[in-house]
Motif scaffolding. Sequence first.
Motif, PDB file in Angstrom:
ATOM      1  N   GLN A   1      47.564  39.441  45.791  1.00 58.02           N
ATOM      2  CA  GLN A   1      47.651  38.165  46.397  1.00 58.02           C
ATOM      3  C   GLN A   1      47.756  37.210  45.035  1.00 58.02           C
ATOM      4  O   GLN A   1      47.224  37.323  44.058  1.00 58.02           O
TER       5      GLN A   1
ATOM      6  N   ARG B   1      50.377  33.409  48.958  1.00 60.91           N
ATOM      7  CA  ARG B   1      51.138  34.713  48.905  1.00 60.91           C
ATOM      8  C   ARG B   1      50.508  36.235  49.077  1.00 60.91           C
ATOM      9  O   ARG B   1      49.286  36.154  48.401  1.00 60.91           O
ATOM     10  N   CYS B   2      51.001  36.895  49.892  1.00 55.29           N
ATOM     11  CA  CYS B   2      50.328  38.404  49.984  1.00 55.29           C
ATOM     12  C   CYS B   2      51.496  39.577  49.845  1.00 55.29           C
ATOM     13  O   CYS B   2      52.248  39.096  50.706  1.00 55.29           O
ATOM     14  N   SER B   3      51.186  40.576  49.187  1.00 61.15           N
ATOM     15  CA  SER B   3      52.079  41.860  49.191  1.00 61.15           C
ATOM     16  C   SER B   3      50.976  43.030  49.886  1.00 61.15           C
ATOM     17  O   SER B   3      50.103  43.071  49.227  1.00 61.15           O
TER      18      SER B   3
ATOM     19  N   GLN C   1      56.036  36.457  57.662  1.00 55.47           N
ATOM     20  CA  GLN C   1      56.321  37.397  57.257  1.00 55.47           C
ATOM     21  C   GLN C   1      57.707  37.644  56.933  1.00 55.47           C
ATOM     22  O   GLN C   1      58.385  37.507  57.690  1.00 55.47           O
TER      23      GLN C   1
ATOM     24  N   SER D   1      55.936  41.560  53.072  1.00 55.12           N
ATOM     25  CA  SER D   1      54.990  40.371  52.510  1.00 55.12           C
ATOM     26  C   SER D   1      54.722  39.167  53.332  1.00 55.12           C
ATOM     27  O   SER D   1      55.599  39.034  54.161  1.00 55.12           O
TER      28      SER D   1
ATOM     29  N   SER E   1      45.984  44.252  54.615  1.00 53.58           N
ATOM     30  CA  SER E   1      47.166  44.876  55.299  1.00 53.58           C
ATOM     31  C   SER E   1      46.776  46.295  55.971  1.00 53.58           C
ATOM     32  O   SER E   1      45.823  46.709  55.702  1.00 53.58           O
TER      33      SER E   1
END
Lengths: 111, 114
Positions: free
Chosen positions: B6, B22-24, B68, B73, B93
């Motif tokens: 993040q 943001r998030c991966s 998304q 991501s 996730s």
Amino acid sequence: TQLLEQSPQFLSIQEGENLTVYCNSSSVFSSLQWYRQEPGEGPVLLVTVVTGGEVKKLKRLTFQFGDARKDSSLHITAAQPGDTGLYLCAGDFTGANNLFFGTGTRLTVIP
Amino acid sequence: DAGVTQSPTHLIKTRGQQVTLRCSPKSGHDTVSWYQQALGQGPQFIFQYYEEEERQRGNFPDRFSGHQFPNYSSELNVNALLLGDSALYLCASSHLLTLQETQYFGPGTRLLVL
């Protein structure tokens, strides 16, 4: 609204003591997870229980899922200072994998 | 194998501003869920994204929106920030096809609204 109640909210014990944390709801879980969270970090999964009556052991931690899948407990044997943290239970009521969290039990183990 | 990441780790904003987090997801995961954790509370579910669409939503106002991307991501956007939006924002996730798949959490973004 599903409600997950955890007890106790705070727990401070001496190293070597045993403890039990409870998680209760009036709704049935399709699955329940226990997490441990350190300050400033995300929750880290400890265990997932799915079947009513299930018991899982993770070293000194024992997790039980109630027969009716509405409650769960976490028992720690011979607590150590490294066990200190916020313990969260989280239930999936819908089977869609969006979790409802309890407010947590903040455990402090004093050396 | 990278876990959930993040960004940013910390953020300070003022009331009325807008913010994007943001998030991966973890490698192999296709579903991203966002949670808000106020100080001293357990995380609360905001929404979940799969196949670039919002699939589930918790009890949060429309000021909270997300997106998304094709690479799985995700972004969380909050408009018209309020003091009460100050919290740790967590991304988790999972893989949708296995509905009881474990959710893996990122370290979170700590947002402070002044």
